[in-house]
Design a protein around this motif. Structure first.
Motif, PDB file in Angstrom:
ATOM      1  N   VAL A   1      18.088   4.042  -9.064  1.00  0.00           N
ATOM      2  CA  VAL A   1      17.813   4.639  -7.742  1.00  0.00           C
ATOM      3  C   VAL A   1      17.416   3.534  -6.760  1.00  0.00           C
ATOM      4  CG1 VAL A   1      16.177   6.114  -6.483  1.00  0.00           C
ATOM      5  CG2 VAL A   1      17.176   6.922  -8.607  1.00  0.00           C
ATOM      6  N   ASN A   2      16.598   2.613  -7.217  1.00  0.00           N
ATOM      7  CA  ASN A   2      16.138   1.502  -6.367  1.00  0.00           C
ATOM      8  C   ASN A   2      17.325   0.670  -5.848  1.00  0.00           C
ATOM      9  OD1 ASN A   2      14.261  -0.146  -5.148  1.00  0.00           O
ATOM     10  ND2 ASN A   2      13.518  -1.100  -7.020  1.00  0.00           N
ATOM     11  N   VAL A   3      18.244   0.330  -6.764  1.00  0.00           N
ATOM     12  CA  VAL A   3      19.406  -0.485  -6.368  1.00  0.00           C
ATOM     13  C   VAL A   3      20.300   0.304  -5.394  1.00  0.00           C
ATOM     14  CG1 VAL A   3      21.524  -1.594  -7.202  1.00  0.00           C
ATOM     15  CG2 VAL A   3      19.402  -1.825  -8.503  1.00  0.00           C
ATOM     16  N   LEU A   4      20.612   1.556  -5.754  1.00  0.00           N
ATOM     17  CA  LEU A   4      21.533   2.333  -4.912  1.00  0.00           C
ATOM     18  C   LEU A   4      20.956   2.567  -3.520  1.00  0.00           C
ATOM     19  CD1 LEU A   4      22.939   5.012  -7.392  1.00  0.00           C
ATOM     20  CD2 LEU A   4      24.003   2.900  -6.565  1.00  0.00           C
ATOM     21  N   ALA A   5      19.660   2.914  -3.478  1.00  0.00           N
ATOM     22  CA  ALA A   5      19.066   3.213  -2.169  1.00  0.00           C
ATOM     23  C   ALA A   5      18.950   1.952  -1.318  1.00  0.00           C
ATOM     24  CB  ALA A   5      17.705   3.874  -2.359  1.00  0.00           C
ATOM     25  N   THR A   6      18.791   0.790  -1.966  1.00  0.00           N
ATOM     26  CA  THR A   6      18.758  -0.451  -1.182  1.00  0.00           C
ATOM     27  C   THR A   6      20.126  -0.693  -0.554  1.00  0.00           C
ATOM     28  OG1 THR A   6      17.110  -1.304  -2.715  1.00  0.00           O
ATOM     29  CG2 THR A   6      18.125  -2.894  -1.252  1.00  0.00           C
ATOM     30  N   SER A   7      21.185  -0.311  -1.280  1.00  0.00           N
ATOM     31  CA  SER A   7      22.505  -0.517  -0.658  1.00  0.00           C
ATOM     32  C   SER A   7      22.685   0.415   0.536  1.00  0.00           C
ATOM     33  CB  SER A   7      23.629  -0.381  -1.683  1.00  0.00           C
ATOM     34  OG  SER A   7      23.504   0.836  -2.348  1.00  0.00           O
ATOM     35  N   ILE A   8      22.005   1.554   0.528  1.00  0.00           N
ATOM     36  CA  ILE A   8      22.075   2.434   1.716  1.00  0.00           C
ATOM     37  C   ILE A   8      21.455   1.722   2.917  1.00  0.00           C
ATOM     38  CG2 ILE A   8      21.196   4.608   2.723  1.00  0.00           C
ATOM     39  CD1 ILE A   8      21.595   5.875  -0.011  1.00  0.00           C
ATOM     40  N   SER A   9      20.379   0.973   2.670  1.00  0.00           N
ATOM     41  CA  SER A   9      19.750   0.255   3.793  1.00  0.00           C
ATOM     42  C   SER A   9      20.683  -0.842   4.308  1.00  0.00           C
ATOM     43  CB  SER A   9      18.401  -0.327   3.380  1.00  0.00           C
ATOM     44  OG  SER A   9      18.568  -1.609   2.843  1.00  0.00           O
TER      45      SER A   9
ATOM     46  N   VAL B   1      10.921   6.417  -4.699  1.00  0.00           N
ATOM     47  CA  VAL B   1      11.515   5.079  -4.875  1.00  0.00           C
ATOM     48  C   VAL B   1      12.688   4.886  -3.912  1.00  0.00           C
ATOM     49  CG1 VAL B   1      12.766   3.579  -6.497  1.00  0.00           C
ATOM     50  CG2 VAL B   1      10.761   4.829  -7.265  1.00  0.00           C
ATOM     51  N   SER B   2      13.515   5.929  -3.738  1.00  0.00           N
ATOM     52  CA  SER B   2      14.677   5.746  -2.856  1.00  0.00           C
ATOM     53  C   SER B   2      14.228   5.514  -1.421  1.00  0.00           C
ATOM     54  CB  SER B   2      15.633   6.933  -2.950  1.00  0.00           C
ATOM     55  OG  SER B   2      14.985   8.099  -2.520  1.00  0.00           O
ATOM     56  N   SER B   3      13.215   6.248  -0.959  1.00  0.00           N
ATOM     57  CA  SER B   3      12.824   6.054   0.446  1.00  0.00           C
ATOM     58  C   SER B   3      12.183   4.677   0.642  1.00  0.00           C
ATOM     59  CB  SER B   3      11.903   7.171   0.923  1.00  0.00           C
ATOM     60  OG  SER B   3      10.906   7.418  -0.025  1.00  0.00           O
ATOM     61  N   PHE B   4      11.428   4.217  -0.352  1.00  0.00           N
ATOM     62  CA  PHE B   4      10.886   2.851  -0.248  1.00  0.00           C
ATOM     63  C   PHE B   4      12.043   1.854  -0.177  1.00  0.00           C
ATOM     64  CE2 PHE B   4       9.940  -1.227  -2.142  1.00  0.00           C
ATOM     65  CZ  PHE B   4       8.771  -1.604  -1.493  1.00  0.00           C
ATOM     66  N   ALA B   5      13.053   2.115  -1.010  1.00  0.00           N
ATOM     67  CA  ALA B   5      14.137   1.138  -1.150  1.00  0.00           C
ATOM     68  C   ALA B   5      14.994   1.010   0.103  1.00  0.00           C
ATOM     69  CB  ALA B   5      15.013   1.499  -2.347  1.00  0.00           C
ATOM     70  N   TRP B   6      15.038   2.031   0.972  1.00  0.00           N
ATOM     71  CA  TRP B   6      15.815   1.799   2.199  1.00  0.00           C
ATOM     72  C   TRP B   6      14.907   1.546   3.388  1.00  0.00           C
ATOM     73  CZ3 TRP B   6      17.790   6.967   0.413  1.00  0.00           C
ATOM     74  CH2 TRP B   6      17.109   8.032   0.972  1.00  0.00           C
ATOM     75  N   SER B   7      13.595   1.358   3.137  1.00  0.00           N
ATOM     76  CA  SER B   7      12.720   1.104   4.289  1.00  0.00           C
ATOM     77  C   SER B   7      11.806  -0.096   4.045  1.00  0.00           C
ATOM     78  CB  SER B   7      11.902   2.349   4.585  1.00  0.00           C
ATOM     79  OG  SER B   7      11.096   2.680   3.455  1.00  0.00           O
ATOM     80  N   TRP B   8      10.610   0.167   3.538  1.00  0.00           N
ATOM     81  CA  TRP B   8       9.617  -0.894   3.426  1.00  0.00           C
ATOM     82  C   TRP B   8      10.051  -2.019   2.500  1.00  0.00           C
ATOM     83  CZ3 TRP B   8       5.636  -1.305   6.710  1.00  0.00           C
ATOM     84  CH2 TRP B   8       5.359  -0.185   7.493  1.00  0.00           C
TER      85      TRP B   8
ATOM     86  N   PHE C   1       0.807  -1.223   0.000  1.00  0.00           N
ATOM     87  CA  PHE C   1       0.000   0.000   0.000  1.00  0.00           C
ATOM     88  C   PHE C   1       0.843   1.279   0.000  1.00  0.00           C
ATOM     89  CE2 PHE C   1      -3.668  -2.682   0.696  1.00  0.00           C
ATOM     90  CZ  PHE C   1      -4.633  -1.995  -0.022  1.00  0.00           C
ATOM     91  N   THR C   2       2.169   1.127  -0.029  1.00  0.00           N
ATOM     92  CA  THR C   2       2.972   2.324  -0.306  1.00  0.00           C
ATOM     93  C   THR C   2       2.711   2.734  -1.756  1.00  0.00           C
ATOM     94  OG1 THR C   2       4.812   0.981  -1.064  1.00  0.00           O
ATOM     95  CG2 THR C   2       4.905   1.717   1.232  1.00  0.00           C
ATOM     96  N   GLY C   3       2.258   1.749  -2.561  1.00  0.00           N
ATOM     97  CA  GLY C   3       1.991   2.019  -3.973  1.00  0.00           C
ATOM     98  C   GLY C   3       3.208   1.747  -4.849  1.00  0.00           C
ATOM     99  N   ILE C   4       4.250   1.090  -4.297  1.00  0.00           N
ATOM    100  CA  ILE C   4       5.494   0.921  -5.053  1.00  0.00           C
ATOM    101  C   ILE C   4       5.288   0.254  -6.411  1.00  0.00           C
ATOM    102  CG2 ILE C   4       6.096  -1.232  -3.771  1.00  0.00           C
ATOM    103  CD1 ILE C   4       8.631   1.282  -5.203  1.00  0.00           C
ATOM    104  N   ASN C   5       4.527  -0.850  -6.424  1.00  0.00           N
ATOM    105  CA  ASN C   5       4.393  -1.553  -7.700  1.00  0.00           C
ATOM    106  C   ASN C   5       3.527  -0.783  -8.677  1.00  0.00           C
ATOM    107  OD1 ASN C   5       6.103  -3.771  -7.345  1.00  0.00           O
ATOM    108  ND2 ASN C   5       4.633  -4.646  -5.914  1.00  0.00           N
TER     109      ASN C   5
END
Ligand code: BGC
Length: 512
Positions: free
Chosen positions: A333-341, A399-406, A299-303
């Motif tokens: 952005v998705n890949v990079l921000a996931t590496s931040i997490s 996308v970046s905030s989703f990628a390091w959180s939910w 429900f963040t709406g990512i997909n």
């Protein structure tokens, strides 16, 4: 060695386990986290594949005609409405969400390693069937086999990772699964973009066949690793479990951790029906968190946003190259921000990442909604160049905030919060709810977009507010807590969830 002190009730002394970050643990984690690649690759190709003309013409001629009609209507919000392909998309999700219950049985009785291996094999068979499909039933059979692969791999991989990881880097190692999901999406996006340009059938066949790359990597990876000490000990292989623990921890000083796993295994062996047990007492809180995290994640709406991005980029004036640009921008952005997490989850903790991301997602979705409301009507688009840049920036912020959180935490939290006896069942429920809601959103999003227009972004931002409040009040911090000590050190200490832990004081005294 250190003692943790708490304000409530008499507390047991907790021993810090001796665990090095060994090459073995890193090697195992890299090998098995490729399970995420298979799941990601499918997400990455699905949107593009189901709009590839030669693929549609072969298996879905009616959907092909409808797609052409819609193209002529040129409506900014209603392009994706198309029910013809439902069976194709749903076959994978529905199989994944049911097969994951079988995976729960195999992870518990045959081990995490074998379950992952089954996942890889299912995916290989599914890849062969769908890439070579000459008829609709074979194509669907392929989807079903791929679905089993996703169901098995997504159930066992996060579990494997969180069990082998030393406590202080458990978040980072488990997040490797999501990192691979994002790499898979990026790889899938590029592949479908490139192969859909080939005029004949070979394009989509090649695209489907390339799913074999992640499947092979994962299958070989699962053959090369040893099962987790928790799984070996739970299944009665005490010596092998001890050896595995010594090997992954890089020290002989594993007695304290070994005894704790043995204790957890004894409790686990007494549980005959883990799914029934999930509904009782101390399993309630992790179950609620696991389910709500999957519902909220979708429900963040990512997909929906990922599906809508190529269209938005087209509307923004990127023309026929829109799918490529959106894939590059959101995918990277998705890949990079996931590496931040991966870097930060064990330093600043799970709660902080989720709360910060909540603010960022809320703001970016609201700004996108306002701009679209003012500038993009059904068939007209008056977005200026400057505004288009703002929309792209907001999409990246989202996308970046989703990628390091939910994104990663949707997998990490369920894998680390259940006690051993219900961990496997809990993960199956997690995968099931994830697939169910991914499917529901994917199916209903096109009609919702067509009906609600820009309002869809406000709808999702409302949900982001709700989930952030949930995190603020109800999510305990699990950073730095050994996995078999969650009940004592997390749930029994929480202001709300401790109400479900009626044996709390008794247990603490026993352990003293
Ligand atoms: C979610 C997927 C999503 C992906 C995006 C995963 O954690 O389960 O539904 O598409 O993240 O990176």
């Amino acid at each position: 060695m250190g003692a943790a002190e708490f304000a409530v009730a008499p507390q047991p002394v907790f021993v810090e386990f001796n665990a090095k970050i060994t090459p073995v643990v890193i090697f195992y984690s890299i090998m098995v986290s490729t399970g995420g690649l298979m799941f990601g690759y499918d997400i990455g190709i699905s949107g593009g594949l189901t709009s590839t003309p030669s693929f549609l013409k072969k298996f879905f001629p009616l959907a092909f005609e409808m797609a052409q009609k819609r193209e002529k209507e040129n409506n900014n919000y209603c392009k994706y409405e198309n029910r013809g392909l439902q069976v194709f998309t749903s076959a994978l999700y529905l199989t994944a969400l049911t097969s994951t219950f079988l995976a729960s049985h195999t992870t518990r009785h045959m081990g995490r390693k074998r379950t992952m291996l089954f996942g890889g094999l299912f995916f290989i068979v599914g890849t062969i069937l769908s890439a070579a499909a000459s008829s609709y039933p074979i194509l669907i059979l392929g989807r079903i086999s791929l679905g089993c692969g996703v169901g098995f791999a997504s159930q066992a991989t996060p579990l494997f990772l969180s069990e082998i990881a030393p406590t202080r880097i458990r978040g980072a190692l488990t997040n490797l699964f999501q990192f691979n999901v994002t790499l898979g999406i990026l790889f899938g996006n590029f592949t479908i973009y490139t192969t859909s340009r080939l005029q004949n059938e070979w394009g989509w066949r090649l695209c489907l066949a390339l799913a074999g790359v992640p499947a092979l990597l994962f299958t070989v990876g699962t053959i090369l690793v040893e099962d987790t000490p928790n799984s070996l000990i739970e299944r009665g292989h005490l010596e092998r479990g001890k050896l595995a623990l010594i090997q992954i921890r890089g020290t002989d000083d594993i007695e304290a951790e070994y005894l704790e796993i043995v204790k957890a295994s004894r409790i686990a062996q007494e549980v005959e029906y883990p799914f029934a047990d999930l509904l009782m007492g101390q399993n309630g809180p992790p179950l609620v968190i696991a389910i709500m995290f999957q519902v909220f994640q979708q429900f963040t709406g990512i997909n929906a946003i990922m599906l809508y991005t190529p269209l938005l980029f087209k509307t923004l004036g990127f023309g026929n190259n829109a799918p490529l640009y959106s894939a590059i921008i959101t995918g990277v952005v998705n890949v990079l921000a996931t590496s931040i997490s991966i870097y930060s989850v064990d330093k600043i903790g799970r709660r902080m990442l989720l709360l910060e991301a909540g603010v960022q997602m809320f703001i970016s979705q609201t700004i996108i909604a306002i701009i679209l409301a003012l500038k993009v009507q059904d068939t007209t688009n008056t977005l200026s160049h400057g505004m288009a840049i703002v929309v792209v920036l907001m999409l990246c912020t989202f996308v970046s905030s989703f990628a390091w959180s939910w994104g990663p935490l949707g997998w990490l939290l369920p894998s680390e919060t259940f006690p051993l006896e219900t961990r496997s069942a809990g993960l199956s429920v997690t995968v099931c709810v994830n697939m169910m809601f991914t499917f529901l959103i994917a199916q209903s999003f096109p009609s919702m977009l067509c009906q609600m227009k820009f309002g869809i972004f406000l709808f999702f931002s409302g949900w982001v507010l709700v989930m952030s409040l949930f995190v603020f009040f109800l999510l305990p911090e699990t950073k730095g807590i050994p996995i078999e000590e969650m009940t004592e050190r997390v749930w029994k200490q929480h202001w709300f969830w401790n109400k479900f832990m009626d044996d709390g004081v008794q247990e603490s005294e026993d352990s003293d």
